[in-house]
Design an enzyme around this catalytic site. Structure first.
Site, PDB file in Angstrom:
ATOM      1  N   CYS A   1      -0.002  10.407 -10.641  1.00  0.00           N
ATOM      2  CA  CYS A   1       1.102  10.709  -9.720  1.00  0.00           C
ATOM      3  C   CYS A   1       2.465  10.286 -10.263  1.00  0.00           C
ATOM      4  O   CYS A   1       3.498  10.695  -9.738  1.00  0.00           O
ATOM      5  CB  CYS A   1       0.864  10.050  -8.362  1.00  0.00           C
ATOM      6  SG  CYS A   1      -0.606  10.660  -7.551  1.00  0.00           S
TER       7      CYS A   1
ATOM      8  N   HIS B   1       7.485  10.214  -4.280  1.00  0.00           N
ATOM      9  CA  HIS B   1       6.183  10.861  -4.448  1.00  0.00           C
ATOM     10  C   HIS B   1       5.555  11.047  -3.076  1.00  0.00           C
ATOM     11  O   HIS B   1       5.662  10.169  -2.217  1.00  0.00           O
ATOM     12  CB  HIS B   1       5.300   9.975  -5.331  1.00  0.00           C
ATOM     13  CG  HIS B   1       3.875  10.418  -5.363  1.00  0.00           C
ATOM     14  ND1 HIS B   1       3.511  11.696  -5.689  1.00  0.00           N
ATOM     15  CD2 HIS B   1       2.719   9.752  -5.076  1.00  0.00           C
ATOM     16  CE1 HIS B   1       2.202  11.807  -5.619  1.00  0.00           C
ATOM     17  NE2 HIS B   1       1.690  10.646  -5.244  1.00  0.00           N
TER      18      HIS B   1
ATOM     19  N   ASN C   1      -0.817  15.911  -1.092  1.00  0.00           N
ATOM     20  CA  ASN C   1      -0.446  15.204  -2.318  1.00  0.00           C
ATOM     21  C   ASN C   1      -0.811  16.086  -3.514  1.00  0.00           C
ATOM     22  O   ASN C   1      -1.993  16.329  -3.764  1.00  0.00           O
ATOM     23  CB  ASN C   1      -1.195  13.866  -2.375  1.00  0.00           C
ATOM     24  CG  ASN C   1      -0.823  13.030  -3.598  1.00  0.00           C
ATOM     25  OD1 ASN C   1      -0.179  13.512  -4.532  1.00  0.00           O
ATOM     26  ND2 ASN C   1      -1.228  11.768  -3.595  1.00  0.00           N
TER      27      ASN C   1
HETATM   28  N1  COA Z   1     -11.445  11.961   8.551  1.00  0.00           N
HETATM   29  C1  COA Z   1     -11.875  11.127   9.499  1.00  0.00           C
HETATM   30  N2  COA Z   1     -12.159   9.836   9.271  1.00  0.00           N
HETATM   31  C2  COA Z   1     -12.009   9.401   8.012  1.00  0.00           C
HETATM   32  C3  COA Z   1     -11.582  10.222   6.970  1.00  0.00           C
HETATM   33  C4  COA Z   1     -11.290  11.563   7.270  1.00  0.00           C
HETATM   34  N3  COA Z   1     -10.858  12.435   6.351  1.00  0.00           N
HETATM   35  N4  COA Z   1     -11.506   9.494   5.832  1.00  0.00           N
HETATM   36  C5  COA Z   1     -11.891   8.249   6.149  1.00  0.00           C
HETATM   37  N5  COA Z   1     -12.208   8.194   7.463  1.00  0.00           N
HETATM   38  C6  COA Z   1     -12.645   7.033   8.238  1.00  0.00           C
HETATM   39  C7  COA Z   1     -13.165   5.901   7.397  1.00  0.00           C
HETATM   40  O1  COA Z   1     -14.493   6.122   7.044  1.00  0.00           O
HETATM   41  C8  COA Z   1     -12.985   4.729   8.326  1.00  0.00           C
HETATM   42  O2  COA Z   1     -14.059   4.714   9.220  1.00  0.00           O
HETATM   43  P1  COA Z   1     -14.703   3.313   9.712  1.00  0.00           P
HETATM   44  O3  COA Z   1     -13.583   2.582  10.404  1.00  0.00           O
HETATM   45  O4  COA Z   1     -15.804   3.738  10.601  1.00  0.00           O
HETATM   46  O5  COA Z   1     -15.164   2.620   8.463  1.00  0.00           O
HETATM   47  C9  COA Z   1     -11.735   5.085   9.129  1.00  0.00           C
HETATM   48  O6  COA Z   1     -11.544   6.499   8.938  1.00  0.00           O
HETATM   49  C10 COA Z   1     -10.497   4.344   8.680  1.00  0.00           C
HETATM   50  O7  COA Z   1     -10.412   4.410   7.279  1.00  0.00           O
HETATM   51  P2  COA Z   1      -9.283   3.671   6.501  1.00  0.00           P
HETATM   52  O8  COA Z   1      -9.493   3.864   5.043  1.00  0.00           O
HETATM   53  O9  COA Z   1      -9.134   2.282   7.015  1.00  0.00           O
HETATM   54  O10 COA Z   1      -8.018   4.520   7.005  1.00  0.00           O
HETATM   55  P3  COA Z   1      -6.511   4.360   6.614  1.00  0.00           P
HETATM   56  O11 COA Z   1      -5.695   4.218   7.821  1.00  0.00           O
HETATM   57  O12 COA Z   1      -6.314   3.379   5.499  1.00  0.00           O
HETATM   58  O13 COA Z   1      -6.191   5.818   6.017  1.00  0.00           O
HETATM   59  C11 COA Z   1      -5.950   6.859   3.884  1.00  0.00           C
HETATM   60  C12 COA Z   1      -6.913   6.292   4.923  1.00  0.00           C
HETATM   61  C13 COA Z   1      -6.782   7.296   2.689  1.00  0.00           C
HETATM   62  C14 COA Z   1      -5.246   8.068   4.510  1.00  0.00           C
HETATM   63  C15 COA Z   1      -4.910   5.788   3.494  1.00  0.00           C
HETATM   64  O14 COA Z   1      -5.566   4.590   3.170  1.00  0.00           O
HETATM   65  C16 COA Z   1      -4.045   6.190   2.363  1.00  0.00           C
HETATM   66  O15 COA Z   1      -3.282   7.144   2.457  1.00  0.00           O
HETATM   67  N6  COA Z   1      -4.085   5.452   1.254  1.00  0.00           N
HETATM   68  C17 COA Z   1      -3.246   5.715   0.104  1.00  0.00           C
HETATM   69  C18 COA Z   1      -3.731   6.944  -0.582  1.00  0.00           C
HETATM   70  C19 COA Z   1      -2.817   7.326  -1.682  1.00  0.00           C
HETATM   71  O16 COA Z   1      -1.649   7.218  -1.578  1.00  0.00           O
HETATM   72  N7  COA Z   1      -3.408   7.830  -2.761  1.00  0.00           N
HETATM   73  C20 COA Z   1      -2.714   8.372  -3.854  1.00  0.00           C
HETATM   74  C21 COA Z   1      -1.835   7.398  -4.490  1.00  0.00           C
HETATM   75  S1  COA Z   1      -0.826   8.257  -5.551  1.00  0.00           S
END
Ligand code: COA
Length: 340
Positions: free
Chosen positions: A113, A267, A297
């Site tokens: 990224c 980004h 993204n």
């Molecule tokens: N739909 C529904 N539920 C989902 C899911 C989806 N697509 N993906 C994950 N979940 C669930 C998880 O399993 C978890 O369930 P649980 O509580 O029963 O274990 C719950 O949602 C919460 O997951 P969590 O990872 O704590 O959510 P979050 O608020 O952190 O959001 C992301 C998840 C991935 C959106 C977030 O962490 C994020 O954006 N991270 C950065 C990603 C990023 O920037 N990546 C690229 C960098 S360049």
């Protein structure tokens, strides 16, 4: 004294739009979850027969068109991608051939990224030598073919989309280079960093040569090693921290505060990350580009897609003081200061 200016911007998006509701037919997710956790409403996915190089070449042609140039006018290509057509050769040479360029250097950048941000810094460094006159920088990705629309990959596959963007940089010369204190258009400064201790938190292991089994042994069925793995919360926290740090460093070194910026292009990883940055740097919404709701993204393509959209909505016009800031797998991060 030589320095580089952006002369043209172009992008390419595959026509097929995938909504959150469509994803919910493939996995346990919902429009509400995706919007609330990421700000994403839709993304583009390629259909059969479209490769990363096709998107890269289309974006490049659009950037060349805006610059009023042809492929033969270029004398350097930088291609940023984590999803090239082939394990090798890289994307750069395909763009060189596809655009009908002379036998110019064409080099790939592999910092995920942060690819476009580091690409701008690399381009500027080459151009400050005075040796190269016109350089094409491309960020292009197809995620939809490396991820899986399934429960086991849902935290990744709802976030990422396909697309490409490109800029043409041109070398100019003068007694003074662009700086935060003058109105000369061009690249002013760059800041980059990396921390490989975060490599395993956002990773695609296969194809690759580390550990067992090697990619030659990979069976018919896709193993987890051939799906992207992401520790979402850890990546999120690192992204906010590193993007804040690198932007602060860049602004401070140039005697600026965020209030001096006309536009911030972050980004596009998650709307919540963008909003945390916007609030931390006390910027109004109109000064921070956000289009993640449309494209998800797109990794190395997010910055040029933002540049393209901000040009079209009138926020990015010559003379504006612009900063970019990125964070990606590696971990890697970067920021650029530009007088547009
Ligand atoms: N739909 C529904 N539920 C989902 C899911 C989806 N697509 N993906 C994950 N979940 C669930 C998880 O399993 C978890 O369930 P649980 O509580 O029963 O274990 C719950 O949602 C919460 O997951 P969590 O990872 O704590 O959510 P979050 O608020 O952190 O959001 C992301 C998840 C991935 C959106 C977030 O962490 C994020 O954006 N991270 C950065 C990603 C990023 O920037 N990546 C690229 C960098 S360049």
């Amino acid at each position: 004294m030589f320095f580089s200016q952006i002369r043209g911007v172009g992008c390419a998006l595959p026509p097929h739009i995938v909504t959150n509701d469509e994803l919910a037919t493939h996995m346990d997710t919902s429009d509400t979850w995706i919007r609330e956790r990421s700000g994403i409403i839709q993304r583009h996915h390629v259909t059969d027969g479209i490769a990363t190089s096709h998107l890269a070449i289309e974006a490049s042609q659009n950037a060349l068109k805006q610059a009023g140039l042809k492929g033969e006018d270029l004398d350097f290509i930088l291609a940023a991608t984590l999803s090239p057509d082939y394990f090798f050769p890289g994307l750069g040479v395909q763009i060189q051939h596809g655009l009908g360029c002379r036998t110019i250097p064409a080099m790939d950048i592999r910092v995920q990224c942060s690819g476009f941000s580091w690409g701008l810094a690399t381009a500027d460094a080459f151009m400050r030598t005075g040796k190269y006159k016109r350089l094409l920088l491309v960020g292009a990705e197809i995620h939809s073919r490396i991820m899986e629309l399934s429960n086991r990959n849902r935290n990744f596959s709802v976030l990422f989309g396909d697309g490409a963007g490109a800029v043409i940089l041109e070398t100019h010369s003068g007694s003074e280079a662009p700086s935060a204190k003058n109105n000369i258009r061009g690249m002013i400064d760059h800041e980059m960093g990396s921390d490989g201790s975060g490599a395993e938190m956002l990773i695609l292991r296969r194809p690759g040569n580390a550990g067992e089994p090697t990619f030659q042994d990979m069976g018919e069925e896709r193993s987890m090693a051939s799906l992207p793995h992401m520790e979402g919360q850890a990546v999120f926290k690192n992204a906010v921290t590193r993007m804040s740090e690198v932007l602060t460093e860049l602004l401070t070194r140039n005697g600026l505060t965020a209030a001096d910026l006309d536009l911030l292009i972050p980004h596009q990883a998650n709307l919540r990350i963008t909003e945390m940055l916007r609030k931390k740097f006390e910027l109004p919404e109109e000064k921070v580009v956000s289009n993640i709701h449309l494209y998800g993204n797109t990794t190395a393509a997010t910055l040029p897609l933002c540049m393209n959209d901000a040009q079209n909505d009138g926020r990015l016009v010559p003379g504006k003081l612009v900063a970019t800031v990125t964070f990606g797998a590696g971990f890697t991060w970067g920021a650029n200061l530009i007088r547009w």
